[in-house]
Design a protein around this motif. Structure first.
Motif, PDB file in Angstrom:
ATOM      1  N   GLU A 238       0.825  -1.211   0.000  1.00  0.00           N
ATOM      2  CA  GLU A 238       0.000   0.000   0.000  1.00  0.00           C
ATOM      3  C   GLU A 238       0.858   1.260   0.000  1.00  0.00           C
ATOM      4  OE1 GLU A 238      -0.289  -2.564   2.083  1.00  0.00           O
ATOM      5  OE2 GLU A 238      -1.022  -1.920   4.055  1.00  0.00           O
ATOM      6  N   ASN A 239       2.176   1.085  -0.023  1.00  0.00           N
ATOM      7  CA  ASN A 239       3.065   2.244  -0.107  1.00  0.00           C
ATOM      8  C   ASN A 239       3.559   2.397  -1.538  1.00  0.00           C
ATOM      9  OD1 ASN A 239       2.949   2.322   2.763  1.00  0.00           O
ATOM     10  ND2 ASN A 239       4.489   0.704   2.781  1.00  0.00           N
ATOM     11  N   GLU A 240       4.097   3.594  -1.840  1.00  0.00           N
ATOM     12  CA  GLU A 240       4.660   3.761  -3.171  1.00  0.00           C
ATOM     13  C   GLU A 240       5.888   2.859  -3.319  1.00  0.00           C
ATOM     14  OE1 GLU A 240       4.585   7.524  -4.939  1.00  0.00           O
ATOM     15  OE2 GLU A 240       6.598   7.326  -5.786  1.00  0.00           O
ATOM     16  N   ILE A 241       6.705   2.833  -2.263  1.00  0.00           N
ATOM     17  CA  ILE A 241       7.865   1.943  -2.234  1.00  0.00           C
ATOM     18  C   ILE A 241       7.653   0.965  -1.089  1.00  0.00           C
ATOM     19  CG2 ILE A 241      10.351   1.845  -1.775  1.00  0.00           C
ATOM     20  CD1 ILE A 241      10.593   4.480  -3.247  1.00  0.00           C
ATOM     21  N   CYS A 242       7.766  -0.333  -1.385  1.00  0.00           N
ATOM     22  CA  CYS A 242       7.419  -1.352  -0.396  1.00  0.00           C
ATOM     23  C   CYS A 242       8.444  -1.399   0.741  1.00  0.00           C
ATOM     24  CB  CYS A 242       7.332  -2.714  -1.078  1.00  0.00           C
ATOM     25  SG  CYS A 242       8.955  -3.402  -1.454  1.00  0.00           S
ATOM     26  N   PRO A 243       8.085  -2.016   1.873  1.00  0.00           N
ATOM     27  CA  PRO A 243       9.009  -2.064   3.005  1.00  0.00           C
ATOM     28  C   PRO A 243      10.335  -2.757   2.677  1.00  0.00           C
ATOM     29  CG  PRO A 243       6.800  -2.710   3.684  1.00  0.00           C
ATOM     30  CD  PRO A 243       6.769  -2.573   2.201  1.00  0.00           C
ATOM     31  N   ILE A 244      10.318  -3.726   1.762  1.00  0.00           N
ATOM     32  CA  ILE A 244      11.569  -4.424   1.431  1.00  0.00           C
ATOM     33  C   ILE A 244      12.507  -3.475   0.672  1.00  0.00           C
ATOM     34  CG2 ILE A 244      12.574  -6.294   0.046  1.00  0.00           C
ATOM     35  CD1 ILE A 244      10.172  -8.010   0.751  1.00  0.00           C
ATOM     36  N   CYS A 245      11.969  -2.748  -0.305  1.00  0.00           N
ATOM     37  CA  CYS A 245      12.798  -1.792  -1.048  1.00  0.00           C
ATOM     38  C   CYS A 245      13.235  -0.632  -0.163  1.00  0.00           C
ATOM     39  CB  CYS A 245      12.040  -1.251  -2.255  1.00  0.00           C
ATOM     40  SG  CYS A 245      11.866  -2.446  -3.579  1.00  0.00           S
ATOM     41  N   ALA A 246      12.391  -0.280   0.796  1.00  0.00           N
ATOM     42  CA  ALA A 246      12.688   0.881   1.637  1.00  0.00           C
ATOM     43  C   ALA A 246      13.655   0.542   2.766  1.00  0.00           C
ATOM     44  CB  ALA A 246      11.387   1.443   2.212  1.00  0.00           C
ATOM     45  N   ASP A 247      13.876  -0.739   3.024  1.00  0.00           N
ATOM     46  CA  ASP A 247      14.682  -1.155   4.169  1.00  0.00           C
ATOM     47  C   ASP A 247      16.181  -0.967   3.878  1.00  0.00           C
ATOM     48  OD1 ASP A 247      15.958  -2.384   6.227  1.00  0.00           O
ATOM     49  OD2 ASP A 247      14.849  -4.276   6.091  1.00  0.00           O
ATOM     50  N   PRO A 248      16.829  -0.017   4.556  1.00  0.00           N
ATOM     51  CA  PRO A 248      18.237   0.253   4.265  1.00  0.00           C
ATOM     52  C   PRO A 248      19.157  -0.889   4.692  1.00  0.00           C
ATOM     53  CG  PRO A 248      17.508   1.546   6.155  1.00  0.00           C
ATOM     54  CD  PRO A 248      16.301   0.834   5.623  1.00  0.00           C
ATOM     55  N   ALA A 249      18.650  -1.785   5.559  1.00  0.00           N
ATOM     56  CA  ALA A 249      19.485  -2.883   6.042  1.00  0.00           C
ATOM     57  C   ALA A 249      19.604  -4.008   5.020  1.00  0.00           C
ATOM     58  CB  ALA A 249      18.916  -3.421   7.353  1.00  0.00           C
ATOM     59  N   ARG A 250      18.768  -3.970   3.990  1.00  0.00           N
ATOM     60  CA  ARG A 250      18.846  -5.045   2.993  1.00  0.00           C
ATOM     61  C   ARG A 250      20.010  -4.824   2.037  1.00  0.00           C
ATOM     62  NH1 ARG A 250      15.264  -9.051   1.748  1.00  0.00           N
ATOM     63  NH2 ARG A 250      13.919  -9.389   3.519  1.00  0.00           N
ATOM     64  N   ASP A 251      20.510  -5.924   1.512  1.00  0.00           N
ATOM     65  CA  ASP A 251      21.685  -5.908   0.661  1.00  0.00           C
ATOM     66  C   ASP A 251      21.296  -5.598  -0.784  1.00  0.00           C
ATOM     67  OD1 ASP A 251      24.023  -6.311  -0.616  1.00  0.00           O
ATOM     68  OD2 ASP A 251      24.112  -8.482  -0.285  1.00  0.00           O
ATOM     69  N   SER A 252      21.660  -4.407  -1.241  1.00  0.00           N
ATOM     70  CA  SER A 252      21.286  -3.998  -2.600  1.00  0.00           C
ATOM     71  C   SER A 252      22.156  -4.654  -3.660  1.00  0.00           C
ATOM     72  CB  SER A 252      21.377  -2.479  -2.744  1.00  0.00           C
ATOM     73  OG  SER A 252      20.456  -1.868  -1.880  1.00  0.00           O
ATOM     74  N   ALA A 253      23.147  -5.422  -3.246  1.00  0.00           N
ATOM     75  CA  ALA A 253      24.023  -6.072  -4.219  1.00  0.00           C
ATOM     76  C   ALA A 253      23.405  -7.346  -4.781  1.00  0.00           C
ATOM     77  CB  ALA A 253      25.378  -6.374  -3.594  1.00  0.00           C
ATOM     78  N   SER A 254      22.387  -7.904  -4.096  1.00  0.00           N
ATOM     79  CA  SER A 254      21.724  -9.058  -4.705  1.00  0.00           C
ATOM     80  C   SER A 254      20.271  -8.773  -4.994  1.00  0.00           C
ATOM     81  CB  SER A 254      21.833 -10.341  -3.873  1.00  0.00           C
ATOM     82  OG  SER A 254      22.103 -10.075  -2.572  1.00  0.00           O
ATOM     83  N   LEU A 255      19.854  -9.247  -6.147  1.00  0.00           N
ATOM     84  CA  LEU A 255      18.497  -9.024  -6.617  1.00  0.00           C
ATOM     85  C   LEU A 255      17.917 -10.369  -7.037  1.00  0.00           C
ATOM     86  CD1 LEU A 255      16.523  -6.642  -7.352  1.00  0.00           C
ATOM     87  CD2 LEU A 255      17.238  -7.042  -9.691  1.00  0.00           C
ATOM     88  N   CYS A 256      16.800 -10.724  -6.429  1.00  0.00           N
ATOM     89  CA  CYS A 256      16.151 -12.001  -6.726  1.00  0.00           C
ATOM     90  C   CYS A 256      14.956 -11.738  -7.644  1.00  0.00           C
ATOM     91  CB  CYS A 256      15.697 -12.640  -5.420  1.00  0.00           C
ATOM     92  SG  CYS A 256      14.879 -14.214  -5.643  1.00  0.00           S
ATOM     93  N   VAL A 257      14.960 -12.376  -8.806  1.00  0.00           N
ATOM     94  CA  VAL A 257      13.902 -12.158  -9.797  1.00  0.00           C
ATOM     95  C   VAL A 257      12.896 -13.304  -9.723  1.00  0.00           C
ATOM     96  CG1 VAL A 257      13.400 -11.921 -12.255  1.00  0.00           C
ATOM     97  CG2 VAL A 257      15.490 -10.911 -11.308  1.00  0.00           C
ATOM     98  N   VAL A 258      11.637 -12.971  -9.477  1.00  0.00           N
ATOM     99  CA  VAL A 258      10.591 -13.991  -9.370  1.00  0.00           C
ATOM    100  C   VAL A 258       9.444 -13.660 -10.313  1.00  0.00           C
ATOM    101  CG1 VAL A 258      11.128 -14.516  -6.950  1.00  0.00           C
ATOM    102  CG2 VAL A 258       9.400 -12.790  -7.482  1.00  0.00           C
ATOM    103  N   GLU A 259       8.544 -14.625 -10.487  1.00  0.00           N
ATOM    104  CA  GLU A 259       7.422 -14.403 -11.397  1.00  0.00           C
ATOM    105  C   GLU A 259       6.285 -13.610 -10.736  1.00  0.00           C
ATOM    106  OE1 GLU A 259       6.091 -17.819 -13.633  1.00  0.00           O
ATOM    107  OE2 GLU A 259       8.135 -18.573 -13.819  1.00  0.00           O
ATOM    108  N   MET A 260       5.910 -14.008  -9.512  1.00  0.00           N
ATOM    109  CA  MET A 260       4.713 -13.423  -8.917  1.00  0.00           C
ATOM    110  C   MET A 260       4.975 -12.929  -7.489  1.00  0.00           C
ATOM    111  SD  MET A 260       2.665 -13.629 -11.410  1.00  0.00           S
ATOM    112  CE  MET A 260       1.087 -13.145 -10.700  1.00  0.00           C
ATOM    113  N   PRO A 261       4.169 -11.966  -7.027  1.00  0.00           N
ATOM    114  CA  PRO A 261       4.354 -11.449  -5.661  1.00  0.00           C
ATOM    115  C   PRO A 261       4.331 -12.556  -4.594  1.00  0.00           C
ATOM    116  CG  PRO A 261       2.824 -10.046  -6.859  1.00  0.00           C
ATOM    117  CD  PRO A 261       3.108 -11.221  -7.746  1.00  0.00           C
ATOM    118  N   GLY A 262       3.521 -13.597  -4.809  1.00  0.00           N
ATOM    119  CA  GLY A 262       3.458 -14.687  -3.842  1.00  0.00           C
ATOM    120  C   GLY A 262       4.795 -15.414  -3.686  1.00  0.00           C
TER     121      GLY A 262
END
Ligand SMILES: [Zn+2]
Length: 198
Positions: free
Chosen positions: A65-89
């Motif tokens: 419900e945010n413009e940027i989700c909590p995972i993207c907004a979390d500065p503690a997450r490692d921006s060097a890895s990106l996991c690509v998935v098909e669906m939000p689930g």
């Protein structure tokens, strides 16, 4: 449904749920009206609120419900890895099954030329743009181990290899033709930690 236009309307509306046919939608409608009006009210309210407010994160496309989700907004997450998935689930499944602390990108589907789904429908141009910044060093391709999921992973890997980004794919163990969301946590956790260069 005899006698009530509204019950008929409700029964038909419930059939938008996956796996719900005429019999079960009728059972649900009667259950809600005869046994659980309070639950029905909560359902109606939660549904209408979610439909109004939930949208896709502008960065990773998961539902939020945010413009940027909590995972993207979390500065503690490692921006060097990106996991690509098909669906939000799938994000939900990986979050629950693994200790992955990187970021995600949701394709909202897979390549499917027969259905007219091409790279631009999956936002792959936006994904590649994002990767061009050089921040991401590993892309984990966690598309489903189906023919379409594999083809999609292959296509993305081909675009990324020239950029010198490490590309990995979840280890096998997830049943072929299976979907991440339906795999048990142990199997998914193992496939994730045992991912291979792709
Ligand atoms: Zn996000």
């Amino acid at each position: 449904v005899a006698g009530s236009q509204l019950i008929r309307q409700l029964t038909e509306a419930l059939r938008c749920l996956p796996g719900v046919g005429p019999k079960s939608s009728q059972r649900m409608a009667y259950h809600l009206l005869e046994r659980d009006r309070e639950g029905a009210r909560r359902l109606a309210q939660a549904l209408s609120e979610a439909v109004e407010k939930v949208r896709h994160c502008v960065r990773c496309r998961i539902l939020t419900e945010n413009e940027i989700c909590p995972i993207c907004a979390d500065p503690a997450r490692d921006s060097a890895s990106l996991c690509v998935v098909e669906m939000p689930g799938d994000v939900e499944a990986i979050q629950q099954a693994t200790s992955y602390r990187g970021r995600y990108y949701v394709l909202m589907g897979h390549l499917s030329p027969l259905d007219g789904v091409g790279p631009e429908d999956l936002g792959l141009d936006r994904l590649l743009q994002r990767l061009a910044s050089g921040e991401v060093r590993e892309v984990i391709l966690a598309t489903n181990p189906t023919v379409e999921g594999d083809a999609t992973a292959h296509y993305i890997a081909e675009q990324l290899h020239p950029q010198g980004i490490r590309v990995t794919r979840l280890a096998h163990g997830i049943p072929l033709g299976g979907e991440l969301e339906t795999v048990d946590r142990g199997t998914l956790a193992h496939a994730f930690s045992d991912r291979r260069d792709y």
